[in-house]
Write an enzyme that holds these catalytic residues in place. Structure first.
Site, PDB file in Angstrom:
ATOM      1  N   ARG A 210       0.827  -1.220   0.000  1.00  0.00           N
ATOM      2  CA  ARG A 210       0.000   0.000   0.000  1.00  0.00           C
ATOM      3  C   ARG A 210       0.851   1.256   0.000  1.00  0.00           C
ATOM      4  NH1 ARG A 210      -3.312   0.060   4.897  1.00  0.00           N
ATOM      5  NH2 ARG A 210      -1.579  -1.120   5.708  1.00  0.00           N
TER       6      ARG A 210
ATOM      7  N   ASN B 156      -6.162  -2.723   2.451  1.00  0.00           N
ATOM      8  CA  ASN B 156      -6.176  -4.181   2.569  1.00  0.00           C
ATOM      9  C   ASN B 156      -7.606  -4.672   2.669  1.00  0.00           C
ATOM     10  OD1 ASN B 156      -3.375  -4.417   2.574  1.00  0.00           O
ATOM     11  ND2 ASN B 156      -3.224  -4.397   4.798  1.00  0.00           N
TER      12      ASN B 156
END
Length: 90
Positions: A20, A38
Site C-alpha cells: 500500500r 487491505n
C-alpha cells in the site's frame, strides 16, 4: 487531457510487504489521488484518479509492486471520475 478513475483488485502476496505504501508513493509521484486498502481476503483494493496516462502508468506498475510483493492478478474496473482530494492508505 482527460481525467479518469480506475479501481484495481490486486491479488498475491500483497499484504505485509509495504504494498500500500509503495502504491501511495507511485501515485503521489504521478500526481494521482485515491487510496489503497487491505481487504479481508488478502487482496489490496486500489483507487487511482487523475490524468489518463499517469493512471495507466501506475495501473501497470501494480503488477510489479515493491520488491517483497508477489502479484499474481490485477483486475481493473473503470469508474466515473470523482477525483478525491489526496491519496491515502486505509
Amino acid at each position: 487531457m482527460s481525467k479518469r478513475c480506475v479501481k484495481a483488485l490486486v491479488a498475491g502476496k500483497v499484504q505485509g510487504v509495504w504494498y500500500r505504501r509503495a502504491v501511495q508513493e507511485q501515485a503521489l509521484q504521478h500526481g494521482l489521488t485515491g487510496y489503497a486498502k487491505n481487504l479481508p481476503d488478502g487482496q489490496v483494493e486500489v483507487l487511482l484518479c487523475g490524468y489518463g496516462e499517469a493512471v495507466n502508468q501506475v495501473a501497470n506498475w501494480l503488477w510489479q509492486g515493491p520488491s517483497n510483493a508477489r502479484v499474481t492478478h490485477v483486475e481493473l474496473e473503470v469508474l466515473e471520475c470523482h477525483d478525491p482530494d489526496n491519496f491515502v492508505c486505509l
